[in-house]
Motif scaffolding. Structure first.
Motif, short mmCIF file in Angstrom:
data_model
loop_
_atom_site.label_atom_id
_atom_site.label_comp_id
_atom_site.label_asym_id
_atom_site.label_seq_id
_atom_site.Cartn_x
_atom_site.Cartn_y
_atom_site.Cartn_z
N THR A 108 0.85 -1.19 0.00
CA THR A 108 0.00 0.00 0.00
C THR A 108 0.89 1.24 0.00
O THR A 108 1.88 1.29 0.72
CB THR A 108 -0.90 0.00 1.25
N ASP A 123 -6.75 5.60 4.04
CA ASP A 123 -7.42 4.80 3.03
C ASP A 123 -6.38 4.05 2.21
O ASP A 123 -5.52 4.69 1.59
CB ASP A 123 -8.26 5.71 2.12
N ARG A 130 1.31 7.59 2.72
CA ARG A 130 0.85 8.98 2.66
C ARG A 130 0.68 9.46 4.08
O ARG A 130 -0.04 8.84 4.88
CB ARG A 130 -0.47 9.11 1.90
N GLY A 136 -2.52 9.36 6.00
CA GLY A 136 -3.34 8.50 5.15
C GLY A 136 -4.14 7.50 5.95
O GLY A 136 -3.62 6.85 6.86
N ALA A 147 -6.47 2.82 -0.57
CA ALA A 147 -6.51 3.19 -1.99
C ALA A 147 -5.65 4.41 -2.29
O ALA A 147 -5.10 4.54 -3.38
CB ALA A 147 -7.95 3.44 -2.44
N THR A 148 -5.51 5.30 -1.30
CA THR A 148 -4.74 6.53 -1.52
C THR A 148 -3.45 6.58 -0.70
O THR A 148 -2.60 7.41 -0.96
CB THR A 148 -5.60 7.77 -1.21
N GLY A 149 -3.32 5.72 0.30
CA GLY A 149 -2.10 5.66 1.08
C GLY A 149 -2.34 5.66 2.58
O GLY A 149 -3.37 6.15 3.06
#
Length: 131
Positions: free
Chosen positions: A15, A23, A18, A21, A25-27
């Motif tokens: 993963t 999620d 971020r 982060g 899906a985004t980090g």
């Protein structure tokens, strides 16, 4: 080691990283990794917000552990808070033969084999009964 939590964390390897982060899906950052692994394992985490990458103290964040059904233990915790530097704390999830963590430098969630190379500041075990 909680097998469900470890398996959920292992499934998050790769993963993206971020900061703040939450999620996959985004980090995820290290807090997001612990929260997502707990959620996937059937727990109800209460992750903190409003923290920086660097901090001298983590005392303001510790109450979130208790709210997330994590109880302090002296060692062999499911979730470990390590001091990677004097001003940077880092959360990791215990897994067989190592730890899963969100690595900012590599830009993704990864597996760290063997014992931790950093001093451990705190450890928690997830309650076996989910709230």
């Amino acid at each position: 080691m909680n097998a469900d939590l470890a398996a959920a964390a292992l499934n998050l390897i790769g993963t993206p990283f971020r900061l703040h982060g939450r999620d996959p899906a985004t980090g995820l950052d290290c807090v997001g990794l612990v929260a997502e692994a707990m959620r996937c394992a059937g727990f109800h985490p209460v992750p903190p917000g409003g923290y920086g990458l660097r901090a001298l103290s983590v005392d303001a964040l510790v109450p979130h552990a208790g709210a997330s059904s994590l109880v302090p233990v002296p060692d062999d915790g499911d979730v470990v808070l390590a001091r990677v530097s004097p001003v940077q704390a880092h959360l990791l999830v215990a897994a067989p033969d190592g730890f899963v963590h969100a690595h900012a430098g590599l830009g993704r969630v990864t597996f760290l084999p063997g014992p931790l190379p950093w001093p451990v500041a705190r450890e928690w075990r997830v309650l076996s009964e989910r709230p």
